[in-house]
Design a protein around this motif. Structure first.
Motif, PDB file in Angstrom:
ATOM      1  N   CYS A 177      14.107  -3.843  -9.833  1.00  0.00           N
ATOM      2  CA  CYS A 177      12.969  -2.937  -9.663  1.00  0.00           C
ATOM      3  C   CYS A 177      11.805  -3.352 -10.556  1.00  0.00           C
ATOM      4  CB  CYS A 177      13.374  -1.505  -9.979  1.00  0.00           C
ATOM      5  SG  CYS A 177      14.556  -0.812  -8.805  1.00  0.00           S
ATOM      6  N   LEU A 178      12.104  -3.743 -11.777  1.00  0.00           N
ATOM      7  CA  LEU A 178      11.050  -4.157 -12.698  1.00  0.00           C
ATOM      8  C   LEU A 178      10.327  -5.407 -12.205  1.00  0.00           C
ATOM      9  CD1 LEU A 178      12.970  -3.488 -16.017  1.00  0.00           C
ATOM     10  CD2 LEU A 178      10.843  -2.355 -15.322  1.00  0.00           C
ATOM     11  N   VAL A 179      11.043  -6.332 -11.591  1.00  0.00           N
ATOM     12  CA  VAL A 179      10.398  -7.522 -11.021  1.00  0.00           C
ATOM     13  C   VAL A 179       9.458  -7.121  -9.894  1.00  0.00           C
ATOM     14  CG1 VAL A 179      10.802  -9.618  -9.675  1.00  0.00           C
ATOM     15  CG2 VAL A 179      12.182  -9.157 -11.711  1.00  0.00           C
ATOM     16  N   HIS A 180       9.908  -6.235  -9.009  1.00  0.00           N
ATOM     17  CA  HIS A 180       9.041  -5.772  -7.916  1.00  0.00           C
ATOM     18  C   HIS A 180       7.807  -5.061  -8.477  1.00  0.00           C
ATOM     19  CE1 HIS A 180      12.896  -5.560  -5.248  1.00  0.00           C
ATOM     20  NE2 HIS A 180      12.372  -6.770  -5.239  1.00  0.00           N
ATOM     21  N   GLU A 181       8.011  -4.235  -9.502  1.00  0.00           N
ATOM     22  CA  GLU A 181       6.890  -3.517 -10.105  1.00  0.00           C
ATOM     23  C   GLU A 181       5.907  -4.489 -10.758  1.00  0.00           C
ATOM     24  OE1 GLU A 181       9.667   0.384 -11.241  1.00  0.00           O
ATOM     25  OE2 GLU A 181       8.635  -0.738 -12.822  1.00  0.00           O
ATOM     26  N   TYR A 182       6.431  -5.530 -11.389  1.00  0.00           N
ATOM     27  CA  TYR A 182       5.551  -6.481 -12.075  1.00  0.00           C
ATOM     28  C   TYR A 182       4.671  -7.234 -11.078  1.00  0.00           C
ATOM     29  CZ  TYR A 182       3.964 -10.074 -15.335  1.00  0.00           C
ATOM     30  OH  TYR A 182       3.187 -10.899 -16.105  1.00  0.00           O
ATOM     31  N   ARG A 183       5.274  -7.678  -9.992  1.00  0.00           N
ATOM     32  CA  ARG A 183       4.476  -8.365  -8.976  1.00  0.00           C
ATOM     33  C   ARG A 183       3.380  -7.450  -8.434  1.00  0.00           C
ATOM     34  NH1 ARG A 183       9.469 -11.207  -5.605  1.00  0.00           N
ATOM     35  NH2 ARG A 183       9.895 -12.875  -7.107  1.00  0.00           N
ATOM     36  N   ALA A 184       3.735  -6.215  -8.171  1.00  0.00           N
ATOM     37  CA  ALA A 184       2.748  -5.268  -7.657  1.00  0.00           C
ATOM     38  C   ALA A 184       1.686  -4.966  -8.706  1.00  0.00           C
ATOM     39  CB  ALA A 184       3.440  -3.981  -7.214  1.00  0.00           C
TER      40      ALA A 184
ATOM     41  N   VAL B 189      -1.188  -3.784   1.895  1.00  0.00           N
ATOM     42  CA  VAL B 189       0.047  -3.471   1.169  1.00  0.00           C
ATOM     43  C   VAL B 189       0.816  -4.744   0.839  1.00  0.00           C
ATOM     44  CG1 VAL B 189       2.269  -2.275   1.304  1.00  0.00           C
ATOM     45  CG2 VAL B 189       0.193  -1.168   2.183  1.00  0.00           C
ATOM     46  N   ALA B 190       0.838  -5.689   1.754  1.00  0.00           N
ATOM     47  CA  ALA B 190       1.619  -6.916   1.563  1.00  0.00           C
ATOM     48  C   ALA B 190       1.171  -7.698   0.335  1.00  0.00           C
ATOM     49  CB  ALA B 190       1.515  -7.796   2.806  1.00  0.00           C
ATOM     50  N   ARG B 191      -0.094  -7.585  -0.045  1.00  0.00           N
ATOM     51  CA  ARG B 191      -0.589  -8.326  -1.210  1.00  0.00           C
ATOM     52  C   ARG B 191       0.138  -7.915  -2.482  1.00  0.00           C
ATOM     53  NH1 ARG B 191      -6.154  -7.515   0.943  1.00  0.00           N
ATOM     54  NH2 ARG B 191      -6.509  -5.916  -0.658  1.00  0.00           N
ATOM     55  N   TYR B 192       0.652  -6.697  -2.522  1.00  0.00           N
ATOM     56  CA  TYR B 192       1.321  -6.194  -3.720  1.00  0.00           C
ATOM     57  C   TYR B 192       2.771  -6.660  -3.828  1.00  0.00           C
ATOM     58  CZ  TYR B 192      -2.704  -3.125  -4.288  1.00  0.00           C
ATOM     59  OH  TYR B 192      -3.989  -2.647  -4.459  1.00  0.00           O
ATOM     60  N   PHE B 193       3.245  -7.328  -2.810  1.00  0.00           N
ATOM     61  CA  PHE B 193       4.642  -7.741  -2.788  1.00  0.00           C
ATOM     62  C   PHE B 193       4.794  -9.256  -2.651  1.00  0.00           C
ATOM     63  CE2 PHE B 193       4.332  -3.363  -1.605  1.00  0.00           C
ATOM     64  CZ  PHE B 193       5.356  -2.774  -2.333  1.00  0.00           C
ATOM     65  N   ALA B 194       3.696  -9.973  -2.846  1.00  0.00           N
ATOM     66  CA  ALA B 194       3.716 -11.427  -2.722  1.00  0.00           C
ATOM     67  C   ALA B 194       4.288 -12.056  -3.990  1.00  0.00           C
ATOM     68  CB  ALA B 194       2.309 -11.943  -2.467  1.00  0.00           C
ATOM     69  N   ASP B 195       5.067 -13.123  -3.805  1.00  0.00           N
ATOM     70  CA  ASP B 195       5.550 -13.903  -4.942  1.00  0.00           C
ATOM     71  C   ASP B 195       4.444 -14.879  -5.308  1.00  0.00           C
ATOM     72  OD1 ASP B 195       6.750 -15.509  -6.773  1.00  0.00           O
ATOM     73  OD2 ASP B 195       8.518 -15.988  -5.575  1.00  0.00           O
ATOM     74  N   ARG B 196       3.798 -14.648  -6.439  1.00  0.00           N
ATOM     75  CA  ARG B 196       2.622 -15.425  -6.794  1.00  0.00           C
ATOM     76  C   ARG B 196       2.956 -16.713  -7.547  1.00  0.00           C
ATOM     77  NH1 ARG B 196      -1.706 -12.284  -5.998  1.00  0.00           N
ATOM     78  NH2 ARG B 196      -1.280 -10.088  -5.612  1.00  0.00           N
ATOM     79  N   GLY B 197       4.234 -16.944  -7.776  1.00  0.00           N
ATOM     80  CA  GLY B 197       4.585 -18.124  -8.539  1.00  0.00           C
ATOM     81  C   GLY B 197       4.288 -17.971 -10.021  1.00  0.00           C
ATOM     82  N   VAL B 198       4.060 -16.771 -10.472  1.00  0.00           N
ATOM     83  CA  VAL B 198       3.768 -16.532 -11.879  1.00  0.00           C
ATOM     84  C   VAL B 198       5.079 -16.512 -12.674  1.00  0.00           C
ATOM     85  CG1 VAL B 198       1.700 -15.225 -11.346  1.00  0.00           C
ATOM     86  CG2 VAL B 198       3.871 -14.034 -11.605  1.00  0.00           C
TER      87      VAL B 198
END
Length: 357
Positions: A294-301, A341-350
């Protein structure tokens, strides 16, 4: 004449067998800064290695609350300037939240007064969470163009029925009874009993385990009357069972009761984008196996939130100008497209979060 001593924003000290951490910004309702988060993390390391420390005790200075959340003014300034405080602060804060959840010693959080946002992160993942008749817990982030974070989606998704969805999408406040019902807290202790309980915790034997600490707290606990959200549990479960904000709105409108319309009004004042992102995060959290997921999903968002117009605008309206009239972009729920909405769930490679073992 000597100048008065200025106390630090975080006071860390041994008292008896307790490692005490006091958030010490009472004028700012103990809002959490990056330096305070780092100080708390360092204290967990220090106390964890000290065999004379039986338990951790987290408390807030002043009489208004434990912690009002993160230092959103600092985040606001950084976002306006194109800085990276959000990425740094949230990364370190979220890793600390995960560490609290796995801390090997009893971790007692005294949630008297206001506990919001980041305050939930340092209290809600603890092993022994105490509320009082003055407790007011909230995750009001959708009102500033954000969403429940610090592992809030994990906690909310594990509340019974849809009460977590309700609190996450409305930003409404839990009293102590509702906090226990929503599984954000474990024991209700009257404020009049706190001094005696605190003394008992400090006097706990050096090797006290979780059950012993729980027994100490139970000796001072009382059973509160059911909270307002619990009393409306059946309606909340029906209204918030949907997976789209539009369907939730429609159910609330059809119901037309005073509570339904008040709930609808509360949601309509929030960022439409935040409502959709928050609901998706909550549904993802329901299927997550760990807090860390959950924290990973929250961080990406959160990284997308820091770039969004709504975050800066929400803080401006709530804290800077205090006009309570944010101009959201988009302004309507039906204008928030799946692409937005999809922009908040993208894997940015960060850099991903690196959690403790």
């Amino acid at each position: 004449m000597n100048a008065p001593m200025i106390e630090p924003d975080l006071i860390v000290r041994r008292e008896g067998s307790a490692g005490v951490v006091r958030l010490n910004r009472p004028k700012a309702l103990n809002a959490l800064t990056l330096e305070m988060a780092r100080g708390l993390d360092a204290a967990l390391t220090e106390f964890g290695a000290d065999p004379a420390v039986a338990l951790i005790l987290i408390e807030g200075a002043g009489e208004r609350g434990l912690c009002a959340g993160g230092d959103i003014v600092g985040l606001y300034n950084s976002a306006r300037e194109g800085g990276d405080l959000g990425a740094v602060f949230w990364r370190e804060e979220y890793v600390m939240n995960a560490r609290i959840a796995k801390y090997p010693k009893p971790y007692v959080a005294y949630m008297d007064g206001f506990v919001m946002g980041g305050g939930v992160g340092i209290a809600g993942h603890g092993s022994h969470r105490i509320v009082t008749e003055k407790t007011r817990i909230a995750m009001p982030e959708v009102g500033i163009g954000f969403f429940p974070d610090v592992g809030g989606t994990w906690l909310l998704s594990r509340s019974p029925g849809e009460i977590g969805t309700y609190f996450g999408l409305t930003g409404e406040t839990m009293n102590g009874a509702d906090a226990i019902h929503a599984r954000f807290a474990d024991a209700h202790v009257p404020t009049s009993a706190w001094a005696e309980l605190r003394a008992a915790l400090i006097a706990a034997p050096a090797g006290a385990d979780a059950d012993q600490v729980r027994s100490i707290i139970a000796g001072f606990a009382a059973t509160p009357e059911p909270g307002p959200a619990q009393l409306h549990g059946r309606q909340i479960d029906a209204w918030f069972a949907h997976d789209t904000v539009e369907e939730i709105f429609a159910d609330l409108e059809r119901d037309g009761s005073e509570f339904a319309l008040a709930t609808l009004k509360a949601m309509r004042g929030k960022s439409p984008t935040s409502l959709k992102v928050a609901l998706k995060l909550l549904r993802m959290a329901r299927g997550a196996a760990t807090l860390e997921q959950c924290l990973v999903h929250e961080y990406r968002a959160a990284l997308e939130v820091f770039r969004s117009a709504d975050f800066v605008e929400g803080i401006r309206a709530a804290v800077i100008d205090k006009d309570r009239a944010p101009k959201w972009q988009p302004a309507r729920i039906d204008e928030v497209t799946p692409q937005i909405v999809a922009r908040y769930f993208a894997d940015r490679g960060v850099e991903e979060l690196k959690f403790p073992d």
